[in-house]
Each structure stands twice: as C-alpha cells, then as structure tokens.
Design a protein around this motif. Structure first.
Motif, PDB file in Angstrom:
ATOM      1  N   ASP A 172     -18.593  11.464 -33.108  1.00  0.00           N
ATOM      2  CA  ASP A 172     -17.942  12.704 -32.677  1.00  0.00           C
ATOM      3  C   ASP A 172     -16.426  12.568 -32.770  1.00  0.00           C
ATOM      4  N   ASN A 173     -15.890  11.417 -32.391  1.00  0.00           N
ATOM      5  CA  ASN A 173     -14.447  11.181 -32.499  1.00  0.00           C
ATOM      6  C   ASN A 173     -13.991  11.216 -33.954  1.00  0.00           C
ATOM      7  N   VAL A 174     -14.797  10.633 -34.835  1.00  0.00           N
ATOM      8  CA  VAL A 174     -14.434  10.581 -36.245  1.00  0.00           C
ATOM      9  C   VAL A 174     -14.420  11.990 -36.846  1.00  0.00           C
ATOM     10  N   PHE A 175     -15.423  12.793 -36.527  1.00  0.00           N
ATOM     11  CA  PHE A 175     -15.449  14.151 -37.066  1.00  0.00           C
ATOM     12  C   PHE A 175     -14.344  15.020 -36.464  1.00  0.00           C
ATOM     13  N   ASP A 176     -13.956  14.750 -35.236  1.00  0.00           N
ATOM     14  CA  ASP A 176     -12.786  15.440 -34.679  1.00  0.00           C
ATOM     15  C   ASP A 176     -11.544  15.124 -35.513  1.00  0.00           C
ATOM     16  N   LEU A 177     -11.385  13.865 -35.880  1.00  0.00           N
ATOM     17  CA  LEU A 177     -10.249  13.465 -36.714  1.00  0.00           C
ATOM     18  C   LEU A 177     -10.281  14.191 -38.055  1.00  0.00           C
ATOM     19  N   LEU A 178     -11.465  14.336 -38.633  1.00  0.00           N
ATOM     20  CA  LEU A 178     -11.601  14.951 -39.949  1.00  0.00           C
ATOM     21  C   LEU A 178     -11.467  16.468 -39.917  1.00  0.00           C
ATOM     22  N   ALA A 179     -11.321  17.040 -38.730  1.00  0.00           N
ATOM     23  CA  ALA A 179     -11.168  18.498 -38.614  1.00  0.00           C
ATOM     24  C   ALA A 179      -9.723  18.945 -38.785  1.00  0.00           C
ATOM     25  N   GLY A 180      -8.782  18.014 -38.896  1.00  0.00           N
ATOM     26  CA  GLY A 180      -7.398  18.373 -39.118  1.00  0.00           C
ATOM     27  C   GLY A 180      -6.706  18.896 -37.871  1.00  0.00           C
ATOM     28  N   PHE A 181      -5.689  19.729 -38.088  1.00  0.00           N
ATOM     29  CA  PHE A 181      -4.845  20.232 -37.005  1.00  0.00           C
ATOM     30  C   PHE A 181      -4.829  21.758 -37.018  1.00  0.00           C
ATOM     31  N   THR A 192      -8.241  28.448 -39.885  1.00  0.00           N
ATOM     32  CA  THR A 192      -7.752  28.151 -38.539  1.00  0.00           C
ATOM     33  C   THR A 192      -7.111  26.772 -38.418  1.00  0.00           C
ATOM     34  N   ARG A 193      -7.404  25.871 -39.373  1.00  0.00           N
ATOM     35  CA  ARG A 193      -6.877  24.514 -39.281  1.00  0.00           C
ATOM     36  C   ARG A 193      -6.308  24.082 -40.631  1.00  0.00           C
ATOM     37  N   GLU A 194      -5.624  22.949 -40.633  1.00  0.00           N
ATOM     38  CA  GLU A 194      -5.015  22.474 -41.870  1.00  0.00           C
ATOM     39  C   GLU A 194      -4.784  20.970 -41.806  1.00  0.00           C
ATOM     40  N   ALA A 245       0.244  15.461 -54.276  1.00  0.00           N
ATOM     41  CA  ALA A 245       0.975  15.499 -55.541  1.00  0.00           C
ATOM     42  C   ALA A 245       1.785  16.800 -55.679  1.00  0.00           C
ATOM     43  N   LEU A 246       1.246  17.899 -55.164  1.00  0.00           N
ATOM     44  CA  LEU A 246       1.903  19.200 -55.280  1.00  0.00           C
ATOM     45  C   LEU A 246       2.808  19.507 -54.099  1.00  0.00           C
ATOM     46  N   GLU A 247       2.884  18.574 -53.162  1.00  0.00           N
ATOM     47  CA  GLU A 247       3.708  18.733 -51.962  1.00  0.00           C
ATOM     48  C   GLU A 247       3.337  19.999 -51.196  1.00  0.00           C
ATOM     49  N   THR A 248       2.064  20.105 -50.891  1.00  0.00           N
ATOM     50  CA  THR A 248       1.575  21.251 -50.142  1.00  0.00           C
ATOM     51  C   THR A 248       0.539  20.773 -49.131  1.00  0.00           C
ATOM     52  N   ARG A 249      -0.194  21.684 -48.547  1.00  0.00           N
ATOM     53  CA  ARG A 249      -1.159  21.345 -47.510  1.00  0.00           C
ATOM     54  C   ARG A 249      -2.569  21.728 -47.958  1.00  0.00           C
ATOM     55  N   VAL A 250      -3.546  21.235 -47.225  1.00  0.00           N
ATOM     56  CA  VAL A 250      -4.943  21.654 -47.419  1.00  0.00           C
ATOM     57  C   VAL A 250      -5.330  22.496 -46.206  1.00  0.00           C
ATOM     58  N   LEU A 251      -5.784  23.710 -46.460  1.00  0.00           N
ATOM     59  CA  LEU A 251      -6.258  24.599 -45.412  1.00  0.00           C
ATOM     60  C   LEU A 251      -7.745  24.326 -45.193  1.00  0.00           C
ATOM     61  N   ILE A 252      -8.198  24.450 -43.936  1.00  0.00           N
ATOM     62  CA  ILE A 252      -9.605  24.141 -43.637  1.00  0.00           C
ATOM     63  C   ILE A 252     -10.086  25.017 -42.483  1.00  0.00           C
ATOM     64  N   ASP A 253     -11.334  25.416 -42.559  1.00  0.00           N
ATOM     65  CA  ASP A 253     -11.878  26.297 -41.529  1.00  0.00           C
ATOM     66  C   ASP A 253     -13.407  26.176 -41.515  1.00  0.00           C
TER      67      ASP A 253
END
Length: 253
Positions: A172-181, A192-194, A245-253
């Motif tokens: 559960d802790n590991v998947f929390d980490l993988l959920a981003g910010f 909602t997250r990135e 490489a593109l100096e951007t972010r990954v969006l995740i939801d």
C-alpha cells in the motif's frame, strides 16, 4: 476502469482538442482494440452494435492521431501501446493484478536487502523513512472498494508486507508513492495528480531499477505473459523518460 496518464507536451493535436477530448479518444481506441482484436468471445448483438456505432469516430480519431508517430512525446508501441491511438497517453487497467503486486514487493525487498542505502534510489530512501508522506492510507481505501459492477482496484484484498528494513511497510505504501502528487491545475487538465518535472528523474530511477534492472529475457517474457499490469507500468516508465527529456511533467489520474 483504469489509471490514465499522459506526457504533458504541447502539439498541434492539443492545439485543436482539449485534454478531456484526448482522454476520451484514448479510452475509445483502447476499448475498440480490446473488443476487436483481444476479446476472443463470440460477439453478441450489443458488442456488434457498439463496434458499428463507434466506427466513424474511430476512423476520425485514427486520422487525427496519425501525427503522433512523429511526435517526440510518443510512447513506444511495444510498451503496452496496443490501442493507444493518442501516442503520449497510457493507462494501467484495474484491477492491478496479483502477479504484478507480488513482483513489485519482491523487487523492492531485494533492493532493500542487497543495495547499500547510499546507492538506493532517493524515492526508496524516502519511502522507508518513518516520516514518509507515503503512508499507504489512500491505497488502503481503494483496496476496500468493489463497484456495483463487481470491479476492484486490486486483485489482492490485503497488501503484501515487507520485512527487515521495510518491516513497517506494505505494498500500500509503494502504490501510494506511485500515485504521484496532487496537481494544482486539475480543473484545466482533468488530471488530479502529476509527476512534476522536478521528480521525473527520481521516479524514473526507481521504476527502472524495480521493473528492468538485472531481469533476464526469460523472466521478462514470463512477466509479460502472466501480468498485464507489468507492461502498462513499463509504459509509465517510458512516459517519465520522455517527460524528463522534454522538460515537462507526466499527468496522472
């Protein structure tokens, strides 16, 4: 039902369509591929009707997304890219399968047991810190959920507990980490997250070590055969590589 992600890269496609529209195209193309090439069951009238009704929109999105192949943010097809018409998008389908969760727990435990702390990825050192923000509570809540259709977020009803240096942790802790910010502009993007640019390198280092380091070809083939989730997290790893490489972010939801 899936965890969706995207490399946040400006392009002519995003100039014409908003993020919500691209996400809808991503879901449509993914579902269409599953129903027409993966699903081996005999097609019923509802399935045939849906395929027929969606054909015009499928043709349109395929025409519009043809430019994705030449975009620097396009993710490799071999990394869970079947049906992903919008090249910079990906998804982790729920439920996250038990085979992948067991693999993840084994790999994190292996790193904790065999790699000197100063050589461990920074994210792993943050994860095992007693004051870590990744307390597992958000994942714990998701694990309890079963939808009205009987769908779950995780195959395993209970997380896997780590040992020794990680004895205070579970998956559960590991998947929390993988959920981003939490994302500050979710109203605009719909995500909602990135994984912000400042953290993309750390997440890449962590996932690269866990998913690929010192894995033989036969073991990778077995993982792909047994776990759909494994390949989809490899696509997320590719997204983080492109974002850095593109100096951007990954969006995740």
């Amino acid at each position: 039902m899936s965890l969706e992600f995207a490399v946040d890269h400006p392009c002519s496609l995003r100039a014409r369509y908003d993020e919500k529209h691209l996400r809808e195209w991503g879901r449509l193309s993914n579902l269409h591929t599953i129903l027409t090439t993966v699903d081996q069951s005999v097609p019923g009238p509802d399935k045939l009707e849906w395929i027929e009704n969606s054909s015009a929109e499928i043709d349109h999105l395929q025409h519009e997304t043809a430019i994705c192949a030449n975009c620097p943010a396009c993710l490799p097809v071999e990394a869970a890219g079947d049906g992903e018409a919008v090249g910079c998008l990906g998804r982790v389908n729920y439920p996250i399968d038990a085979q992948f969760e067991k693999f993840l727990a084994d790999r994190v435990q292996l790193v904790l047991d065999t790699v000197d702390p100063e050589d461990q990825p920074r994210l792993l050192r943050i994860l095992i810190d007693p004051e870590s923000p990744f307390d597992g509570e958000a994942t714990k809540e998701l694990r309890r959920v079963t939808t009205a259709d009987g769908l779950r977020f995780f195959e395993l009803r209970l997380p896997i507990r780590l040992s020794r240096l990680g004895s205070h942790l579970t998956t559960d802790n590991v998947f929390d980490l993988l959920a981003g910010f939490r994302s500050e502009d979710s109203e605009h993007t719909g995500y909602t997250r990135e994984f912000p640019l400042a953290a993309a390198g750390d997440y890449y280092d962590f996932l690269d070590l866990i998913l690929r380091n010192d894995l033989g070809e036969l073991e990778r083939e077995r993982l792909h055969a047994r776990s759909r989730t494994y390949g989809q997290f490899l696509r997320l790893l590719s997204a983080l590589e492109r974002a850095e490489a593109l100096e951007t972010r990954v969006l995740i939801d």
